[in-house]
Design a protein around this motif. Structure first.
Motif, mmCIF file in Angstrom:
data_model
loop_
_atom_site.group_PDB
_atom_site.id
_atom_site.type_symbol
_atom_site.label_atom_id
_atom_site.label_comp_id
_atom_site.label_asym_id
_atom_site.label_seq_id
_atom_site.Cartn_x
_atom_site.Cartn_y
_atom_site.Cartn_z
ATOM 1 N N ILE A 69 29.621 8.834 -23.592
ATOM 2 C CA ILE A 69 30.018 8.907 -22.185
ATOM 3 C C ILE A 69 31.437 8.391 -21.984
ATOM 4 O O ILE A 69 31.845 7.393 -22.575
ATOM 5 N N GLU A 70 32.190 9.092 -21.140
ATOM 6 C CA GLU A 70 33.480 8.558 -20.688
ATOM 7 C C GLU A 70 33.256 7.897 -19.334
ATOM 8 O O GLU A 70 32.799 8.550 -18.390
ATOM 9 N N LEU A 71 33.562 6.614 -19.263
ATOM 10 C CA LEU A 71 33.409 5.862 -18.018
ATOM 11 C C LEU A 71 34.699 5.945 -17.207
ATOM 12 O O LEU A 71 35.788 6.090 -17.763
ATOM 13 N N HIS A 72 34.581 5.818 -15.884
ATOM 14 C CA HIS A 72 35.744 6.099 -15.026
ATOM 15 C C HIS A 72 36.086 4.971 -14.065
ATOM 16 O O HIS A 72 36.620 5.222 -12.985
ATOM 17 N N ASP A 73 35.815 3.726 -14.462
ATOM 18 C CA ASP A 73 36.258 2.604 -13.630
ATOM 19 C C ASP A 73 37.779 2.612 -13.447
ATOM 20 O O ASP A 73 38.285 2.219 -12.397
ATOM 21 N N TRP A 74 38.491 3.043 -14.491
ATOM 22 C CA TRP A 74 39.958 3.092 -14.415
ATOM 23 C C TRP A 74 40.426 4.032 -13.303
ATOM 24 O O TRP A 74 41.484 3.814 -12.687
ATOM 25 N N MET A 75 39.641 5.066 -13.017
ATOM 26 C CA MET A 75 40.011 6.084 -12.038
ATOM 27 C C MET A 75 39.518 5.726 -10.634
ATOM 28 O O MET A 75 40.050 6.211 -9.629
ATOM 29 N N LEU A 76 38.498 4.861 -10.569
ATOM 30 C CA LEU A 76 37.873 4.513 -9.293
ATOM 31 C C LEU A 76 37.848 2.998 -9.132
ATOM 32 O O LEU A 76 36.778 2.375 -9.135
ATOM 33 N N PRO A 77 39.009 2.359 -9.006
ATOM 34 C CA PRO A 77 39.051 0.896 -8.961
ATOM 35 C C PRO A 77 38.294 0.331 -7.764
ATOM 36 O O PRO A 77 38.309 0.900 -6.674
ATOM 37 N N GLY A 78 37.609 -0.775 -8.017
ATOM 38 C CA GLY A 78 36.902 -1.468 -6.948
ATOM 39 C C GLY A 78 35.517 -0.946 -6.653
ATOM 40 O O GLY A 78 34.819 -1.478 -5.788
ATOM 41 N N GLU A 79 35.064 0.104 -7.373
ATOM 42 C CA GLU A 79 33.766 0.712 -7.081
ATOM 43 C C GLU A 79 32.665 0.317 -8.060
ATOM 44 O O GLU A 79 31.514 0.704 -7.867
ATOM 45 N N GLU A 119 38.332 6.977 -25.824
ATOM 46 C CA GLU A 119 37.973 7.024 -24.406
ATOM 47 C C GLU A 119 36.472 6.949 -24.182
ATOM 48 O O GLU A 119 36.022 6.721 -23.056
ATOM 49 N N ASN A 120 35.692 7.169 -25.224
ATOM 50 C CA ASN A 120 34.252 7.294 -25.062
ATOM 51 C C ASN A 120 33.498 6.021 -25.432
ATOM 52 O O ASN A 120 33.827 5.359 -26.415
ATOM 53 N N ALA A 121 32.472 5.721 -24.644
ATOM 54 C CA ALA A 121 31.509 4.694 -25.004
ATOM 55 C C ALA A 121 30.316 5.394 -25.630
ATOM 56 O O ALA A 121 29.889 6.449 -25.153
ATOM 57 N N ILE A 122 29.784 4.816 -26.704
ATOM 58 C CA ILE A 122 28.638 5.415 -27.386
ATOM 59 C C ILE A 122 27.470 4.443 -27.324
ATOM 60 O O ILE A 122 27.583 3.296 -27.749
ATOM 61 N N SER A 123 26.381 4.932 -26.775
ATOM 62 C CA SER A 123 25.150 4.148 -26.669
ATOM 63 C C SER A 123 24.167 4.698 -27.706
ATOM 64 O O SER A 123 23.762 5.860 -27.622
ATOM 65 N N ILE A 124 23.803 3.856 -28.680
ATOM 66 C CA ILE A 124 22.950 4.294 -29.775
ATOM 67 C C ILE A 124 21.585 3.611 -29.660
ATOM 68 O O ILE A 124 21.505 2.390 -29.571
ATOM 69 N N SER A 125 20.541 4.408 -29.680
ATOM 70 C CA SER A 125 19.201 3.868 -29.513
ATOM 71 C C SER A 125 18.799 2.975 -30.677
ATOM 72 O O SER A 125 19.069 3.277 -31.832
#
Length: 268
Positions: A224-234, A256-262
């Motif tokens: 997943i690419e997270l978008h806190d950088w694009m939506l500050p304060g949210e 740019e991607n976060a990887i969540s591995i089970s």
């Protein structure tokens, strides 16, 4: 001292000459590599063409995925487990949420040829290219829709970030238009084994992870690419991070991607 000399040479040498003399030791994919073609296309193995528009956004997507290998997992500590899980599956499933013009879907189809790839893209112009690029890959199913926490209708708005930055919302803005919203349950075909869930949906991950869904944790890999950088304060990534912690999964940041591995689904 050697590093200093190397940097000094790089600084004074013409860039083109430096690239020619630099040894090419970047990893390549098992299927080979892509090369830039003419008239807005890439040349793929088997002389297949991947089309893109002559714009910075499309060329950047192609570079990230085909040349920088932004979705490759072979450098992860758990790469062998991931490969073993894929090999053990008869019908592995890859969901590409936010497929754009199809670069990630095609890369996945080349890298995991026995996987079924469901490529979801809400924008009409992006989807038209996605459909053309997927035509020579029968394992790719393109869907013109948005992925969401609940089934219904959303609106696709252009915040001015170009072809790879369209965002969904519950209300239209300016020239926004309605798109179908589908859940993960809606898009998973029967008879498959969840393998990779790739998500790049320009901030809509907050909505996607707002509902508890058993399906999410059936995917050994969530990229997943997270978008806190694009939506500050949210605190846009909060829902995903809470889900990830609750599911007790491994977290790895790769570019740019976060990887969540089970850790609860056996990968071997």
């Amino acid at each position: 001292m050697q590093d200093l000399i190397k940097h000094l040479v790089k600084d004074v040498m013409p860039p083109r000459l430096f690239r020619l003399l630099k040894p090419s030791n970047e990893p390549t994919d098992a299927w080979g590599s892509a090369r830039w073609g003419l008239h807005g296309s890439l040349v793929l193995p088997g002389n297949r063409r991947f089309e893109y528009r002559p714009c910075v956004a499309d060329r950047g997507v192609c570079k990230q995925i085909f040349f920088l290998r932004s979705y490759a997992t072979d450098t992860l500590w758990r790469a062998k487990e991931i490969a073993a899980f894929y090999e053990a599956c008869e019908n592995p499933l890859i969901i590409d949420a936010g497929a754009n013009i199809g670069a990630s879907a095609v890369w996945y189809a080349l890298t995991y040829p026995k996987a079924k790839v469901v490529a979801i893209e809400p924008d009409i112009s992006n989807f038209a290219l996605l459909k053309r690029n997927a035509a020579s890959f029968p394992q790719i199913t393109p869907l013109n829709a948005a992925i969401a926490a609940k089934h219904g209708t959303l609106y696709l708005n252009d915040p001015g970030g170009g072809e790879w930055a369209f965002r969904t919302a519950e209300q239209p803005v300016d020239q926004g238009y309605a798109v179908d919203a589908l859940t993960l349950e809606d898009v998973i075909p029967p008879g498959v084994t969840p393998f990779i869930l790739k998500i790049d949906i320009e901030g809509a991950e907050s909505d996607l992870f707002s509902r508890h869904s058993e399906v999410l944790n059936t995917f050994p890999l969530v990229v997943i690419e997270l978008h806190d950088w694009m939506l500050p304060g949210e605190s846009n990534s909060r829902n995903f991070l809470q889900w990830h912690v609750e599911m007790k999964r491994d977290f790895v940041q790769m570019g740019e991607n976060a990887i969540s591995i089970s850790n609860s689904i056996a990968l071997s």
